[in-house]
Write an enzyme that holds these catalytic residues in place. Structure first.
Site, PDB file in Angstrom:
ATOM      1  N   HIS A  66       0.848  -1.181   0.000  1.00 26.55           N
ATOM      2  CA  HIS A  66       0.000   0.000   0.000  1.00 26.55           C
ATOM      3  C   HIS A  66       0.891   1.241   0.000  1.00 26.55           C
ATOM      4  CE1 HIS A  66      -3.861  -2.137   1.600  1.00 26.55           C
ATOM      5  NE2 HIS A  66      -3.746  -2.198   0.279  1.00 26.55           N
ATOM      6  N   ASP A 124       1.140   4.060   1.485  1.00 27.32           N
ATOM      7  CA  ASP A 124       1.680   4.711   2.686  1.00 27.32           C
ATOM      8  C   ASP A 124       2.831   3.927   3.307  1.00 27.32           C
ATOM      9  OD1 ASP A 124      -0.207   2.744   3.323  1.00 27.32           O
ATOM     10  OD2 ASP A 124      -0.809   3.694   5.186  1.00 27.32           O
ATOM     11  N   HIS A 173      -4.267  -8.758   6.868  1.00 30.71           N
ATOM     12  CA  HIS A 173      -4.726  -7.497   6.278  1.00 30.71           C
ATOM     13  C   HIS A 173      -5.528  -7.842   5.021  1.00 30.71           C
ATOM     14  CE1 HIS A 173      -4.916  -3.263   5.791  1.00 30.71           C
ATOM     15  NE2 HIS A 173      -3.987  -3.138   4.865  1.00 30.71           N
ATOM     16  N   ASP A 205      -0.965  -2.706  10.002  1.00 32.00           N
ATOM     17  CA  ASP A 205      -1.982  -3.054   9.013  1.00 32.00           C
ATOM     18  C   ASP A 205      -2.431  -4.508   9.139  1.00 32.00           C
ATOM     19  OD1 ASP A 205      -0.569  -0.664   8.083  1.00 32.00           O
ATOM     20  OD2 ASP A 205      -1.875  -0.824   6.337  1.00 32.00           O
TER      21      ASP A 205
END
Length: 302
Positions: A63, A65, A138, A206
């Site tokens: 992801h 970020d 996740h 996460d």
């Protein structure tokens, strides 16, 4: 001594006072970065640490970020005249992701090696320490990491003298080397006492809480865990997006019997995590709402 710095504590998007998720560890001349969100370079600059000596970059998942700061980081390393190879570790697909990101960082004066994780648990050994990567829960494939520095037993001089071991071999035996001589083989256990307590840092973001996280974090000197939501009414949202609340992270720390918990990866809607720590510390007293740049030097017991 193991230096640990939580460079960024934000999730989803950077804020003026909070960079995205990144952790840096330094041990025995080696530097390791785990995750590299947008702004990691700036956070590192604010800390006064350099990206040039980073030997390994690990990624929990892909992801933005957690990986969007990589192209800039690579370019900064190159501009610092780095020539040493760089090892990248992450879930399956790492080579493809890095190749795509390098469209904007095509020419570097050092080589990059990608190691893709394919098992639910993998152990990677280096000189003086090892990394354990373990799958978490996740909405994409995601891993947690433990960095473990093991410590051999104390060298027992009297045993070495009793066994008439030449002093020139002592240092090599203390480092764990097996030495083949013409008349006999020397083993480290001949002169070393019982293994002493080492150092362990576990990092996970996460994910929903899992038994596996508690097992892999067991006994850690420091457990760095996502706390996406501090508000008690956000549990259903945490479950929907497969994240964790402060209270779930504290429960994991309690179950794992870690020495200290640092919360990280806060939601942008959570400007003041400390406001919720009273209830968190009722579950696990040694819990900290970490801020960018939080650092600790972990020392061996003796």
């Amino acid at each position: 001594m193991l230096d640990v710095c939580l460079l960024g504590t934000g999730g989803m998007m950077p804020l003026p006072y909070r960079w995205l998720t990144s952790l840096m560890l330094r041990y025995n001349g080696k530097s390791i970065l785990i995750d590299c969100g947008e702004g990691t370079q700036i956070a590192m600059k604010e800390k006064g640490w350099s990206p040039k000596p980073i030997d390994i970059i690990c990624f929990t998942h892909y992801h933005a970020d957690h990986i969007s700061g990589l192209p800039g980081m690579l370019l900064t390393m190159g501009n610092a005249e780095r020539t040493e190879p760089l090892l990248l570790i992450g879930p399956k697909g790492l080579t493809k992701v890095v190749s795509a990101l390098r469209v904007i960082a095509p020419e570097l004066p050092f080589s990059i090696k990608c190691m893709e994780l394919t098992e639910a648990f993998q152990e990677i050994s280096f000189d003086g320490f090892h990394l354990e990567a373990f799958k978490v829960n996740h909405n994409v494939v995601c891993y947690g990491y433990s960095m473990i520095v093991e410590r051999v037993g104390r060298f027992q001089t009297e045993k070495a003298l009793e066994l008439q071991i030449d002093k020139r071999y002592w240092n090599r035996l203390q480092k764990g080397e097996v030495i083949e001589l013409e008349d006999r083989t020397l083993y480290p256990e001949m002169v070393l006492g019982e293994k002493r307590k080492g150092l362990k840092v576990t990092y996970t973001t996460d994910t929903r809480p899992t038994d596996g996280i508690a097992e892999h974090a067991a006994g850690a000197d420091l457990f760095i865990c996502e706390g996406m939501y501090g508000e008690p009414d956000k549990l259903s949202k945490a479950k929907e997006y497969k994240h964790m609340t402060f209270y779930e992270a504290a429960d994991l720390a309690k179950r794992a019997q870690v020495s200290e918990l640092w919360l990280t990866h806060y939601s942008p809607s959570l400007p003041k995590p400390e406001e919720y720590m009273g209830e968190v510390r009722k579950i696990f007293p040694a819990a900290v709402a970490a801020k960018d740049g939080r650092t600790v030097e972990l020392l061996f017991e003796d």
